[in-house]
Design a protein around this motif. Structure first.
Motif, PDB file in Angstrom:
ATOM      1  N   TRP A 465       0.829  -1.206   0.000  1.00  0.00           N
ATOM      2  CA  TRP A 465       0.000   0.000   0.000  1.00  0.00           C
ATOM      3  C   TRP A 465       0.862   1.255   0.000  1.00  0.00           C
ATOM      4  O   TRP A 465       0.571   2.217  -0.710  1.00  0.00           O
ATOM      5  CB  TRP A 465      -0.937  -0.026   1.213  1.00  0.00           C
ATOM      6  CG  TRP A 465      -1.869   1.159   1.283  1.00  0.00           C
ATOM      7  CD1 TRP A 465      -1.851   2.176   2.198  1.00  0.00           C
ATOM      8  CD2 TRP A 465      -2.923   1.494   0.378  1.00  0.00           C
ATOM      9  NE1 TRP A 465      -2.844   3.087   1.964  1.00  0.00           N
ATOM     10  CE2 TRP A 465      -3.519   2.697   0.829  1.00  0.00           C
ATOM     11  CE3 TRP A 465      -3.428   0.890  -0.775  1.00  0.00           C
ATOM     12  CZ2 TRP A 465      -4.595   3.284   0.172  1.00  0.00           C
ATOM     13  CZ3 TRP A 465      -4.498   1.503  -1.399  1.00  0.00           C
ATOM     14  CH2 TRP A 465      -5.073   2.676  -0.926  1.00  0.00           C
ATOM     15  N   ALA A 466       1.956   1.213   0.765  1.00  0.00           N
ATOM     16  CA  ALA A 466       2.857   2.385   0.813  1.00  0.00           C
ATOM     17  C   ALA A 466       3.485   2.604  -0.541  1.00  0.00           C
ATOM     18  O   ALA A 466       3.591   3.757  -1.023  1.00  0.00           O
ATOM     19  CB  ALA A 466       3.926   2.149   1.877  1.00  0.00           C
ATOM     20  N   ARG A 468       2.301   1.772  -3.378  1.00  0.00           N
ATOM     21  CA  ARG A 468       1.239   2.194  -4.296  1.00  0.00           C
ATOM     22  C   ARG A 468       0.952   3.677  -4.112  1.00  0.00           C
ATOM     23  O   ARG A 468       0.696   4.408  -5.094  1.00  0.00           O
ATOM     24  CB  ARG A 468      -0.026   1.376  -4.031  1.00  0.00           C
ATOM     25  CG  ARG A 468      -1.178   1.625  -5.018  1.00  0.00           C
ATOM     26  CD  ARG A 468      -2.308   0.665  -4.680  1.00  0.00           C
ATOM     27  NE  ARG A 468      -3.397   0.731  -5.622  1.00  0.00           N
ATOM     28  CZ  ARG A 468      -4.377   1.624  -5.608  1.00  0.00           C
ATOM     29  NH1 ARG A 468      -4.376   2.552  -4.666  1.00  0.00           N
ATOM     30  NH2 ARG A 468      -5.339   1.602  -6.513  1.00  0.00           N
ATOM     31  N   GLN A 469       0.994   4.144  -2.876  1.00  0.00           N
ATOM     32  CA  GLN A 469       0.739   5.548  -2.591  1.00  0.00           C
ATOM     33  C   GLN A 469       1.822   6.449  -3.158  1.00  0.00           C
ATOM     34  O   GLN A 469       1.556   7.590  -3.580  1.00  0.00           O
ATOM     35  CB  GLN A 469       0.625   5.779  -1.080  1.00  0.00           C
ATOM     36  CG  GLN A 469      -0.575   5.097  -0.428  1.00  0.00           C
ATOM     37  CD  GLN A 469      -1.892   5.665  -0.925  1.00  0.00           C
ATOM     38  OE1 GLN A 469      -2.500   5.130  -1.830  1.00  0.00           O
ATOM     39  NE2 GLN A 469      -2.320   6.783  -0.339  1.00  0.00           N
ATOM     40  N   GLU A 470       3.052   5.915  -3.166  1.00  0.00           N
ATOM     41  CA  GLU A 470       4.191   6.726  -3.648  1.00  0.00           C
ATOM     42  C   GLU A 470       4.238   6.814  -5.155  1.00  0.00           C
ATOM     43  O   GLU A 470       4.819   7.739  -5.720  1.00  0.00           O
ATOM     44  CB  GLU A 470       5.501   6.128  -3.147  1.00  0.00           C
ATOM     45  CG  GLU A 470       5.666   6.247  -1.634  1.00  0.00           C
ATOM     46  CD  GLU A 470       6.906   5.517  -1.143  1.00  0.00           C
ATOM     47  OE1 GLU A 470       7.619   4.958  -2.015  1.00  0.00           O
ATOM     48  OE2 GLU A 470       7.155   5.511   0.080  1.00  0.00           O
TER      49      GLU A 470
END
Length: 471
Positions: A465-466, A468-470
């Motif tokens: 998720w991290a 993907r956020q970046e």
């Protein structure tokens, strides 16, 4: 060969001798030892009366287990150090002609006792402890010739005990013996007397026949000598007259060939494979698979012969016959179900099935799928090599599709370590596309690495998720 008997047996012989009684190993164990076969049964006969035998057994077992359920017939049993024995007092028997149960009278000699045995190959004995072979009816010579012959006249023997006729054809199937002409003639003459024997005893002999190394030979004699007409009438009924244009096969010969081919498809004994031989359910299904044909045969315009719905009719006939023979419910249900399903595959040859139809085939077969595979393959007896190859290829394809679908459905049952609700809770997300992508990511990890455990799965989820956020 008899010197190799367990030490406990030699000791038992010495105890009887010391008490002034004769003891001899008798019947099947002697026959099997001569043939080089092992025998689980150790049957003895003695000049001692039951009460005398009991006292000696108590000394031999040193207070161990003794059983006397056969006392009324002069038989007692015991066990020492795992060696089980059954000992029967010498007998001469008279029979009520309307019953196969003997009226027991004790005899005085070993030779007299042997004269009441079923066949000469079973009328041999070994005296203990001397190990002297006693063979008053030339059973050893008959054994060498693989010949079945009765110690007394066959007519007297089978009149006394009609079950011996079933035992004769069973020995053909088990040991590959042949029946002496006079003995076979007596069976044919007295075949109807088998009807006074209980269904349970007939079933026991039929099962032993079917599990033998040569069941086809036993079944052929069962039919030829007239016994099948009384115990398994569906078998001789398969001997349909073939029409002049040969528009259908000899169903009887076809059935016996299917049985042979089914046996060839059994897994080797002791292998742990599917349908490990001898497989009673598979063999009975092969024997009964076409019993519905005589009742459903129709001659159509143009000379064609049909047997529509013979599998359904045959399944009902199979269940009825097996119930009459007192087979257990589970075996009866399995055999009847295989008879009912044995034609299902032919629809696949006519038109390849959808995945749904393949799944239905598997579901309908249930635990009998491996039996159905073998029965279906065994049912191909055509002499047309091209047709046989086509059928074999089609069934290869069907089995491959079954395996592929099974593997896919096993994969489809795999779930990631975290479900959708837990994903939404960890990432603080509402339902939506992102949750589905997270689920697929965890599923891919699960497929590649196996179970991760909830803690590691949560770490992987947060890392994904991290990233993907970046991006």
């Amino acid at each position: 060969m008899f010197a190799a008997l367990p030490a406990e047996i030699h000791e038992l012989g010495r105890l009887f001798e010391a008490a002034g009684h004769e003891l001899a190993l008798v019947g099947g164990p002697v026959r099997d030892a001569v043939l080089g076969r092992s025998s689980a049964d150790l049957d003895f006969t003695t000049s001692a009366r039951p009460e005398q035998t009991e006292q000696i057994l108590r000394d031999w077992t040193a207070g161990g287990a003794i059983w006397d359920m056969g006392r009324d017939f002069g038989t007692l049993g015991g066990v020492r150090h795992g060696v089980k024995v059954e000992i029967t007092t010498y007998r001469t028997e008279s029979y009520d002609p309307h019953s196969r149960k003997p009226q027991v009278e004790y005899g005085d000699t070993l030779e007299g006792d042997l004269s009441r045995r079923d066949f000469t190959v079973n009328a041999m004995a070994v005296r203990l402890p001397s190990l002297e072979l006693v063979d008053p009816f030339d059973g050893l010579a008959d054994l060498a010739r693989t010949l079945l012959r009765t110690p007394v006249t066959p007519r007297q023997s089978f009149t006394d005990d009609p079950l011996r006729m079933m035992r004769a054809v069973r020995f053909v199937a088990q040991l590959g013996f042949r029946i002496e002409d006079a003995t076979a003639d007596a069976i044919e003459e007295l075949a109807e007397r088998i009807t006074i024997v209980s269904a349970e005893r007939v079933r026991e002999e039929l099962v032993k026949l079917m599990l033998g190394a040569h069941p086809r030979g036993g079944l052929e004699l069962l039919t030829e000598l007239g016994l099948a007409a009384h115990v398994l009438p569906e078998l001789p009924a398969l001997q349909l007259e073939i029409d002049e244009h040969h528009h259908h096969k000899d169903v009887y010969e076809h059935t016996l060939t299917v049985l042979d081919q089914a046996i060839d498809l059994e897994s080797p004994a002791g292998s742990g494979g599917p349908c490990e031989g001898p497989d009673l359910v598979l063999r009975l299904a092969a024997l009964m698979h076409d019993v519905g044909k005589p009742a459903t045969r129709r001659f159509e315009e143009g000379g064609a012969v049909t047997f529509r719905f013979h599998e359904t009719v045959g399944a009902k006939m199979t269940a009825k016959r097996m119930k009459a023979l007192t087979f257990d419910k589970d075996t009866t249900k399995k055999v009847a179900r295989l008879v009912e399903l044995h034609l299902r595959f032919h629809g696949y040859v006519d038109s390849p099935w959808t995945d749904s139809a393949v799944r239905r085939y598997v579901t309908d077969a249930g635990d009998l799928l491996q039996h159905l595979h073998r029965l279906t393959r065994a049912d191909v007896t055509t002499r047309n090599r091209r047709k046989a190859r086509t059928l074999a290829r089609a069934y290869d394809e069907l089995e491959a599709r079954i395996d592929e679908l099974a593997a896919q459905e096993e994969i489809d049952r795999i779930r990631p370590d975290l479900d959708g609700n837990r994903i939404m809770e960890i990432l603080d997300l509402p339902p939506g596309r992102a949750v589905g992508e997270a689920y697929q990511h965890l599923l891919a990890l699960r497929m590649e690495h196996g179970p991760l455990g909830e803690e590691r799965a949560e770490q992987e989820l947060r890392t994904w998720w991290a990233a993907r956020q970046e991006s």
